[in-house]
Design a protein around this motif. Structure first.
Motif, PDB file in Angstrom:
ATOM      1  N   SER A 115       0.859  -1.819   0.600  1.00 29.77           N
ATOM      2  CA  SER A 115      -0.173  -0.265  -0.173  1.00 29.77           C
ATOM      3  C   SER A 115       0.831   0.833   0.030  1.00 29.77           C
ATOM      4  O   SER A 115       0.224   2.588  -0.842  1.00 29.77           O
ATOM      5  CB  SER A 115      -0.611  -0.131   1.356  1.00 29.77           C
ATOM      6  N   GLY A 116       2.281   1.593   0.665  1.00 27.28           N
ATOM      7  CA  GLY A 116       3.442   2.452   0.675  1.00 27.28           C
ATOM      8  C   GLY A 116       3.688   2.874  -0.575  1.00 27.28           C
ATOM      9  O   GLY A 116       3.845   3.484  -1.139  1.00 27.28           O
ATOM     10  N   LEU A 117       3.706   1.526  -0.827  1.00 24.67           N
ATOM     11  CA  LEU A 117       4.099   1.865  -2.320  1.00 24.67           C
ATOM     12  C   LEU A 117       3.573   2.208  -3.246  1.00 24.67           C
ATOM     13  O   LEU A 117       4.301   2.515  -4.289  1.00 24.67           O
ATOM     14  CB  LEU A 117       4.550   0.338  -3.394  1.00 24.67           C
ATOM     15  N   LEU A 118       2.560   2.681  -2.944  1.00 22.00           N
ATOM     16  CA  LEU A 118       1.469   2.890  -3.983  1.00 22.00           C
ATOM     17  C   LEU A 118       1.868   4.668  -4.369  1.00 22.00           C
ATOM     18  O   LEU A 118       1.244   5.469  -4.703  1.00 22.00           O
ATOM     19  CB  LEU A 118       0.129   2.668  -4.011  1.00 22.00           C
ATOM     20  N   MET A 119       2.168   5.248  -3.077  1.00 25.13           N
ATOM     21  CA  MET A 119       1.986   6.508  -2.660  1.00 25.13           C
ATOM     22  C   MET A 119       3.346   6.947  -4.329  1.00 25.13           C
ATOM     23  O   MET A 119       2.590   7.750  -5.137  1.00 25.13           O
ATOM     24  CB  MET A 119       3.073   6.713  -1.861  1.00 25.13           C
ATOM     25  N   PRO A 120       4.451   6.376  -4.244  1.00 21.69           N
ATOM     26  CA  PRO A 120       5.127   7.386  -5.218  1.00 21.69           C
ATOM     27  C   PRO A 120       5.040   6.651  -6.854  1.00 21.69           C
ATOM     28  O   PRO A 120       5.113   7.041  -7.597  1.00 21.69           O
ATOM     29  CB  PRO A 120       6.807   6.191  -4.660  1.00 21.69           C
ATOM     30  N   VAL A 121       3.858   5.560  -6.602  1.00 13.26           N
ATOM     31  CA  VAL A 121       3.750   5.732  -8.321  1.00 13.26           C
ATOM     32  C   VAL A 121       2.537   6.037  -8.519  1.00 13.26           C
ATOM     33  O   VAL A 121       2.312   7.217  -9.154  1.00 13.26           O
ATOM     34  CB  VAL A 121       3.156   3.875  -8.135  1.00 13.26           C
ATOM     35  N   LYS A 122       1.828   6.428  -7.858  1.00  9.36           N
ATOM     36  CA  LYS A 122       0.746   7.965  -7.862  1.00  9.36           C
ATOM     37  C   LYS A 122       1.482   8.918  -8.685  1.00  9.36           C
ATOM     38  O   LYS A 122       0.966   9.796  -8.720  1.00  9.36           O
ATOM     39  CB  LYS A 122      -0.162   7.685  -6.543  1.00  9.36           C
ATOM     40  N   THR A 123       2.558   9.854  -7.356  1.00 11.00           N
ATOM     41  CA  THR A 123       3.073  10.536  -7.719  1.00 11.00           C
ATOM     42  C   THR A 123       3.326  10.843  -8.643  1.00 11.00           C
ATOM     43  O   THR A 123       3.289  11.653  -8.709  1.00 11.00           O
ATOM     44  CB  THR A 123       3.700  11.033  -5.794  1.00 11.00           C
ATOM     45  N   GLY A 124       4.175   9.905  -8.950  1.00  8.65           N
ATOM     46  CA  GLY A 124       4.787   9.622  -9.668  1.00  8.65           C
ATOM     47  C   GLY A 124       4.216  10.548 -11.280  1.00  8.65           C
ATOM     48  O   GLY A 124       4.465  10.546 -11.720  1.00  8.65           O
ATOM     49  N   PHE A 125       3.462   9.251 -11.521  1.00  7.18           N
ATOM     50  CA  PHE A 125       2.533   8.963 -12.676  1.00  7.18           C
ATOM     51  C   PHE A 125       1.634  10.888 -12.947  1.00  7.18           C
ATOM     52  O   PHE A 125       1.730  11.196 -13.881  1.00  7.18           O
ATOM     53  CB  PHE A 125       1.377   8.573 -12.684  1.00  7.18           C
ATOM     54  N   ARG A 126       0.638  11.080 -11.316  1.00  7.71           N
ATOM     55  CA  ARG A 126       0.573  12.162 -11.551  1.00  7.71           C
ATOM     56  C   ARG A 126       1.823  13.831 -11.759  1.00  7.71           C
ATOM     57  O   ARG A 126       0.843  14.134 -12.419  1.00  7.71           O
ATOM     58  CB  ARG A 126      -0.149  12.944  -9.849  1.00  7.71           C
ATOM     59  N   SER A 127       2.753  13.921 -10.942  1.00 12.30           N
ATOM     60  CA  SER A 127       2.968  14.457 -11.682  1.00 12.30           C
ATOM     61  C   SER A 127       3.958  14.840 -13.077  1.00 12.30           C
ATOM     62  O   SER A 127       4.058  15.828 -13.465  1.00 12.30           O
ATOM     63  CB  SER A 127       4.977  15.059  -9.978  1.00 12.30           C
ATOM     64  N   ALA A 128       4.223  13.813 -13.167  1.00 13.61           N
ATOM     65  CA  ALA A 128       4.803  13.782 -15.139  1.00 13.61           C
ATOM     66  C   ALA A 128       3.607  14.074 -15.798  1.00 13.61           C
ATOM     67  O   ALA A 128       3.897  14.816 -16.664  1.00 13.61           O
ATOM     68  CB  ALA A 128       4.844  12.216 -15.460  1.00 13.61           C
ATOM     69  N   PHE A 129       2.138  13.553 -15.832  1.00 15.21           N
ATOM     70  CA  PHE A 129       0.702  14.619 -16.358  1.00 15.21           C
ATOM     71  C   PHE A 129       0.969  15.570 -16.300  1.00 15.21           C
ATOM     72  O   PHE A 129       0.567  16.514 -17.258  1.00 15.21           O
ATOM     73  CB  PHE A 129      -0.116  13.078 -16.595  1.00 15.21           C
ATOM     74  N   GLN A 130       0.763  15.864 -14.815  1.00 14.63           N
ATOM     75  CA  GLN A 130       0.779  17.948 -14.895  1.00 14.63           C
ATOM     76  C   GLN A 130       1.724  17.913 -15.325  1.00 14.63           C
ATOM     77  O   GLN A 130       0.996  19.957 -15.919  1.00 14.63           O
ATOM     78  CB  GLN A 130       0.535  17.552 -12.958  1.00 14.63           C
ATOM     79  N   ILE A 131       2.932  18.356 -14.895  1.00 14.51           N
ATOM     80  CA  ILE A 131       4.204  18.988 -15.745  1.00 14.51           C
ATOM     81  C   ILE A 131       3.763  19.451 -17.195  1.00 14.51           C
ATOM     82  O   ILE A 131       4.042  19.709 -17.835  1.00 14.51           O
ATOM     83  CB  ILE A 131       5.560  18.720 -15.243  1.00 14.51           C
TER      84      ILE A 131
END
Length: 484
Positions: free
Chosen positions: A139-155
């Motif tokens: 469950s904890g490992l999902l955070m960098p997955v989510k944030t990484g995808f999110r940040s890449a698409f946002q930028i």
């Protein structure tokens, strides 16, 4: 996997995710400015509050019932059905009241609110299933997955000129991908539930839902109040200060996430000594990062905020107060986590009511009285009251030791570190080294290394814990410390 290792995996995952989020926020602050960040923070705050109505404590109930090992598949399916139904109702309501939502935020965001709400609720169910199965590290490992995808698409979307809409759409895409990854790791089956499974969830959730409201109150009441009373630029500055303070709470969140299923399992097995020991451990290590972060943050507050832009430096005082609030609330969270794990959400319910009412009332009164700094003062005050009440309530149920000795050593190491960092800042500035990013990065790295080395040297328990939770043996030179 040992609890210490699990906590570290969760912490490291959160650390990576937050680092990615920091880079993205820094880019948005410099590219779009504080006002757009203020709009973004308000949208996430609205989604967070609506998500409470979509869960009603069901996510916590799912974790509890699955961790008990009693018909986990049926309980999981029942929870999924309830959350899905509530989410659909609330998302439709957000669209129906889009005029009100758009007017409050100051721009057209109602569709994004409805979309992000559904995604957040789906994420809460998946994470609850993983935690209930005691796969907290996954469950904890999902955070960098989510944030990484999110940040890449946002930028990427902001670069192409989408602005606030790009930030919100990128947030949604990253969250969806994280849900899909998490669902792939769920080993629990979907099974038709009966009425008693729904009743079992509601028996726990009817009290535990307030824990989620308490958490949302701590994180977002000030943002919501400020959104109605101050310009969006100040909301943006305040939200950046909050993001820094929240970054420091990653480890205590990892500890509470890891210990909840362990406490629940130990309580179900009537292992009372283990329960008391786990509570003491949570208090010992809950402030491990926030304590040095408080003193270091005070020394470097203005320079930390200047990284985002000169307009953000006005939040230096707010930053110190919010880090202090996060420290106090972190200890309260550990105690409340134990109350819920011991299947006493009724006790946690009463504590949470006092905390929520106090926080809400103080925020409104103090923001009217002394301005936006009043929101930070209200958050600190309510956290102190909540900590006192939660400590008193838990001591009525469990006899546990407060690790005053270890906490004192952490404070001593943090104060020593802060003195050295302050001296380092003076030296760098006296030599006319004014590159802000260089000063912040170098002094932060120096401070972190100094704190942990000092604590390793003066705390036998910390040394033992580090060595015990290291996969491979530490070099013999470190091992010799344990014999002193």
């Amino acid at each position: 996997m040992r609890i210490g290792q699990t906590s570290f995996v969760v912490f490291a995952s959160k650390l990576v995710g937050s680092a990615l989020g920091f880079v993205a926020t820094l880019y948005f602050a410099r590219t779009l400015g504080a006002s757009v960040l203020g709009h973004y923070a308000l949208v996430l705050a609205i989604v967070g509050w609506l998500a409470l109505g979509g869960q009603l404590g069901i996510s916590s109930a799912i974790v509890k019932r699955i961790s008990e090992g009693n018909e986990p598949a049926a309980h999981f399916t029942a929870g999924m059905i309830v959350v899905a139904a509530l989410g659909l109702v609330l998302s439709i309501g957000a669209l129906a009241l889009r005029g009100v939502v758009n007017a409050y935020v100051g721009t057209q965001v109602a569709l994004f609110v409805a979309l992000l709400l559904l995604i957040r609720l789906a994420s809460s169910v998946v994470n609850a299933g993983l935690k209930g199965e005691r796969h907290v590290h996954i469950s904890g490992l999902l955070m960098p997955v989510k944030t990484g995808f999110r940040s890449a698409f946002q930028i990427g979307l902001v670069l192409t000129g989408f602005g606030l809409s790009g930030m919100l759409l990128g947030h949604a895409i990253g969250a969806v991908l994280a849900v899909l990854v998490g669902a792939a790791f769920l080993s629990i089956d979907v099974r038709r539930p009966s009425r008693r499974h729904f009743r079992s969830l509601f028996d726990f959730a009817k009290f535990s839902w307030l824990s989620g409201l308490k958490s949302r109150s701590f994180n977002d009441v000030d943002i919501v109040v400020l959104g109605a009373l101050v310009p969006s630029a100040l909301v943006g500055v305040y939200s950046v200060a909050w993001s820094i303070a929240t970054f420091l709470t990653l480890f205590d969140s990892a500890v509470s996430s890891t210990l909840f299923p362990e406490l629940s399992h130990a309580d179900a097995s009537a292992e009372h000594d283990r329960v008391a020991g786990l509570i003491t451990d949570s208090l010992t290590y809950g402030g491990l990062i926030v304590i040095p972060g408080l003193f270091g943050g005070i020394v470097l507050a203005d320079r930390l905020l200047r990284i985002y832009g000169d307009e953000f430096t006005q939040g230096a005082t707010v930053l110190g107060l919010l880090i202090l609030a996060s420290l106090v609330y972190g200890y309260q969270k550990q105690l409340m986590n134990a109350l819920n794990a011991l299947d006493r959400p009724d006790v946690a319910f009463r504590v949470n009511i006092v905390f929520i009412v106090t926080n809400a009332v103080l925020n409104v009164v103090l923001v009217f009285w002394i301005g936006w700094i009043g929101a930070a003062i209200a958050t600190v005050t309510s956290a102190c009251i909540g900590l006192g009440l939660s400590y008193y309530s838990l001591r009525q149920l469990v006899s546990f030791a407060v690790p005053t000795g270890e906490l004192s050593l952490q404070v001593i190491a943090a104060l020593s570190m802060a003195g050295l960092v302050g001296g380092g800042r003076y030296v760098l500035e006296s030599f006319d080294i004014n590159h802000n990013a260089f000063i912040v990065v170098s002094l932060t790295a120096f401070g972190a290394a100094t704190y942990f080395l000092l604590l390793f040297a003066i705390s036998k328990q910390f040394r033992t814990t580090v060595i015990a939770n290291t996969p491979d043996q530490l070099p013999s030179v470190l091992d010799t410390f344990t014999t002193k």
